[in-house]
Design a protein around this motif. Structure first.
Motif, short mmCIF file in Angstrom:
data_model
loop_
_atom_site.label_atom_id
_atom_site.label_comp_id
_atom_site.label_asym_id
_atom_site.label_seq_id
_atom_site.Cartn_x
_atom_site.Cartn_y
_atom_site.Cartn_z
N ASP A 1 29.79 41.52 57.37
CA ASP A 1 30.08 40.11 57.54
C ASP A 1 29.96 39.35 56.22
OD1 ASP A 1 30.27 39.82 60.61
OD2 ASP A 1 28.41 40.94 60.32
N ALA A 2 29.03 39.80 55.37
CA ALA A 2 28.84 39.13 54.08
C ALA A 2 28.30 40.12 53.06
CB ALA A 2 27.87 37.95 54.22
N VAL A 3 28.68 39.89 51.81
CA VAL A 3 28.12 40.60 50.67
C VAL A 3 27.45 39.57 49.78
CG1 VAL A 3 28.61 42.01 48.63
CG2 VAL A 3 29.92 42.38 50.74
N LEU A 4 26.21 39.83 49.40
CA LEU A 4 25.44 38.91 48.56
C LEU A 4 25.25 39.59 47.21
CD1 LEU A 4 22.82 37.88 51.27
CD2 LEU A 4 25.01 36.78 50.74
N ASP A 5 26.08 39.22 46.26
CA ASP A 5 26.20 39.95 45.00
C ASP A 5 25.54 39.18 43.86
OD1 ASP A 5 27.03 41.81 43.11
OD2 ASP A 5 28.93 40.81 42.76
N THR A 6 24.68 39.87 43.13
CA THR A 6 23.98 39.25 42.00
C THR A 6 24.39 39.83 40.66
OG1 THR A 6 22.13 40.83 42.07
CG2 THR A 6 21.95 38.86 43.45
N VAL A 7 25.32 40.81 40.65
CA VAL A 7 25.54 41.55 39.40
C VAL A 7 26.98 41.55 38.90
CG1 VAL A 7 23.54 43.04 39.69
CG2 VAL A 7 25.73 43.72 40.71
N GLY A 8 27.98 41.43 39.75
CA GLY A 8 29.36 41.50 39.29
C GLY A 8 29.69 42.90 38.78
N GLY A 9 30.45 42.98 37.69
CA GLY A 9 30.73 44.26 37.05
C GLY A 9 31.79 45.08 37.76
N GLU A 10 31.87 46.35 37.38
CA GLU A 10 32.97 47.20 37.83
C GLU A 10 32.93 47.53 39.31
OE1 GLU A 10 30.85 51.46 36.55
OE2 GLU A 10 32.61 50.69 35.46
N LEU A 11 31.78 47.33 39.97
CA LEU A 11 31.69 47.61 41.40
C LEU A 11 32.04 46.41 42.27
CD1 LEU A 11 28.47 49.83 41.51
CD2 LEU A 11 30.86 50.57 41.69
N PHE A 12 32.38 45.29 41.64
CA PHE A 12 32.69 44.07 42.41
C PHE A 12 33.79 44.33 43.43
CE2 PHE A 12 34.91 40.08 43.12
CZ PHE A 12 33.88 39.17 43.29
N GLU A 13 34.86 45.01 43.02
CA GLU A 13 35.98 45.24 43.93
C GLU A 13 35.59 46.15 45.09
OE1 GLU A 13 40.72 45.42 43.36
OE2 GLU A 13 39.58 46.83 42.14
N ALA A 14 34.72 47.15 44.83
CA ALA A 14 34.23 48.01 45.91
C ALA A 14 33.41 47.21 46.91
CB ALA A 14 33.41 49.16 45.34
N HIS A 15 32.57 46.31 46.41
CA HIS A 15 31.76 45.47 47.30
C HIS A 15 32.67 44.57 48.14
CE1 HIS A 15 28.45 45.93 44.04
NE2 HIS A 15 28.41 46.91 44.92
N LEU A 16 33.69 44.00 47.53
CA LEU A 16 34.62 43.14 48.25
C LEU A 16 35.38 43.92 49.32
CD1 LEU A 16 35.68 40.17 48.18
CD2 LEU A 16 37.51 41.00 46.67
N SER A 17 35.71 45.16 49.03
CA SER A 17 36.58 45.94 49.91
C SER A 17 35.93 46.29 51.25
CB SER A 17 37.02 47.23 49.21
OG SER A 17 35.94 48.16 49.12
N VAL A 18 34.60 46.23 51.34
CA VAL A 18 33.94 46.61 52.59
C VAL A 18 33.70 45.43 53.52
CG1 VAL A 18 32.86 48.63 51.55
CG2 VAL A 18 31.62 46.45 51.55
#
Length: 342
Positions: free
Chosen positions: A237-254
């Protein structure tokens, strides 16, 4: 007074423990002798010149601190010498048009300790009495100083931006950091199921102690696939991201359709990959955290008094602030780094 300051942008060695003038104390001000001051990753960005804030140098960093009042101006009505206090790390003027429209976060003269004015990396710090918060003598100065930034940020992200509800499934990447660890706890308080990620098994174990339901150790395996395995295919339902970087798109994709990613930091990289097609096809929302308003800063104090635990990774004397910065830069810690009076 003695203080750790930087006179030019650069590496950790740019921090110098030096003599600086004592702060001027106005009639509505309070002078505080600092006992403990939190160190945040934003301090590293400020010192390195990558924060994109304009600084008047020299600058004394330190947004969150606790200490004892040594002098109170004649208009500081509720504050007395000897009081144990903290201060709101940021505050508005209360007079401009934005403040009059109940938007203190858009104040034309917004102030932030350690950014727009000197903060707590020194023996003394001056604060307007109206933003000074008296503490109970039984309060732990370390716990209070360790948590204002991380807990208020986490509380605001979970409850105001992600609008977390009981039963939500929430992802907290890189949950060994200070804000991310508080995000785990605040999301659990909201009734969510929390999946976290960590960079090692040792960090994962400590994140589990904070209350994460499952912790995925990042490795060679596709991270998005690993997260979907853990949730049996349910999207977040939500991703709470504190780091950005190259994994940002993977976090968004789920994220599920119409899901929300809230971001408050970019320590792993400020420029991220982003495919716009799935973004608008799925109706994903990317929301940036700006700041926690005064009400959330006050709420964070109550949470720090026992509900939300902020692990202490290390303490350093303020005279060795450069070493504290180097320690934080290695990213091997779990929890908060603090400076203490020597």
């Amino acid at each position: 007074m003695k203080a750790a300051a930087f006179y030019e942008y650069g590496p950790a060695g740019a921090m110098r423990y030096t003599d600086l003038p004592d702060p001027d104390v106005g009639p509505a001000d309070v002078l505080i002798r600092v006992q403990v001051c939190g160190v945040n990753h934003s301090d590293l960005d400020s010192r390195a010149g990558t924060s994109r804030w304009p600084f008047a140098l020299p600058m004394v960093l330190g947004a969150e601190f606790t200490g004892t009042v040594v002098e109170a101006g004649r208009e500081a009505q509720h504050i007395r010498a000897g009081d144990l206090v903290t201060a709101l790390q940021q505050y508005n003027c209360g007079r401009c048009p934005q403040c009059a429209m109940w938007r203190p976060d858009l104040c034309e003269a917004f102030e932030v300790f350690g950014t727009t004015r000197w903060g707590g990396y020194g023996e003394l710090v001056c604060a307007p009495a109206r933003v000074v918060v008296p503490l109970d003598p039984r309060d732990d100065p370390v716990a209070v100083a360790a948590g204002q930034c991380v807990v208020s940020t986490a509380w605001h992200m979970v409850n105001r931006l992600a609008l977390a509800r009981p039963g939500d499934l929430i992802l907290v990447p890189s949950a060994s950091g200070g804000v991310a660890g508080a995000l785990v706890q605040c999301a659990k308080l909201a009734g969510a199921t929390v999946i976290a990620t960590a960079g090692s098994a040792a960090k994962a174990e400590q994140v589990s102690v904070l209350g994460a339901d499952r912790v995925v150790v990042r490795g060679c395996r596709d991270l998005a696939a690993a997260l979907m395995d853990v949730t049996d295919g349910r999207r977040f339902d939500a991703v709470l991201d504190t780091v950005g970087g190259e994994l940002f798109e993977a976090h968004l994709s789920v994220l599920r359709e119409d899901g929300t990613l809230v971001t408050c930091g970019a320590h792993a990289g400020e420029v991220v990959p982003l495919d716009l097609i799935p973004l608008f096809r799925n109706g994903w929302r990317i929301v940036g955290f700006r700041l926690a308003p005064p009400g959330d800063l006050a709420a964070s104090l109550d949470l720090r008094r026992g509900t939300v635990k902020v692990p202490i990774a290390a303490t350093f004397p303020v005279s060795d602030a450069a070493a504290a910065h180097r320690f934080l830069e290695r990213r091997q810690h779990v929890g908060k780094v603090l400076l203490v009076a020597g």
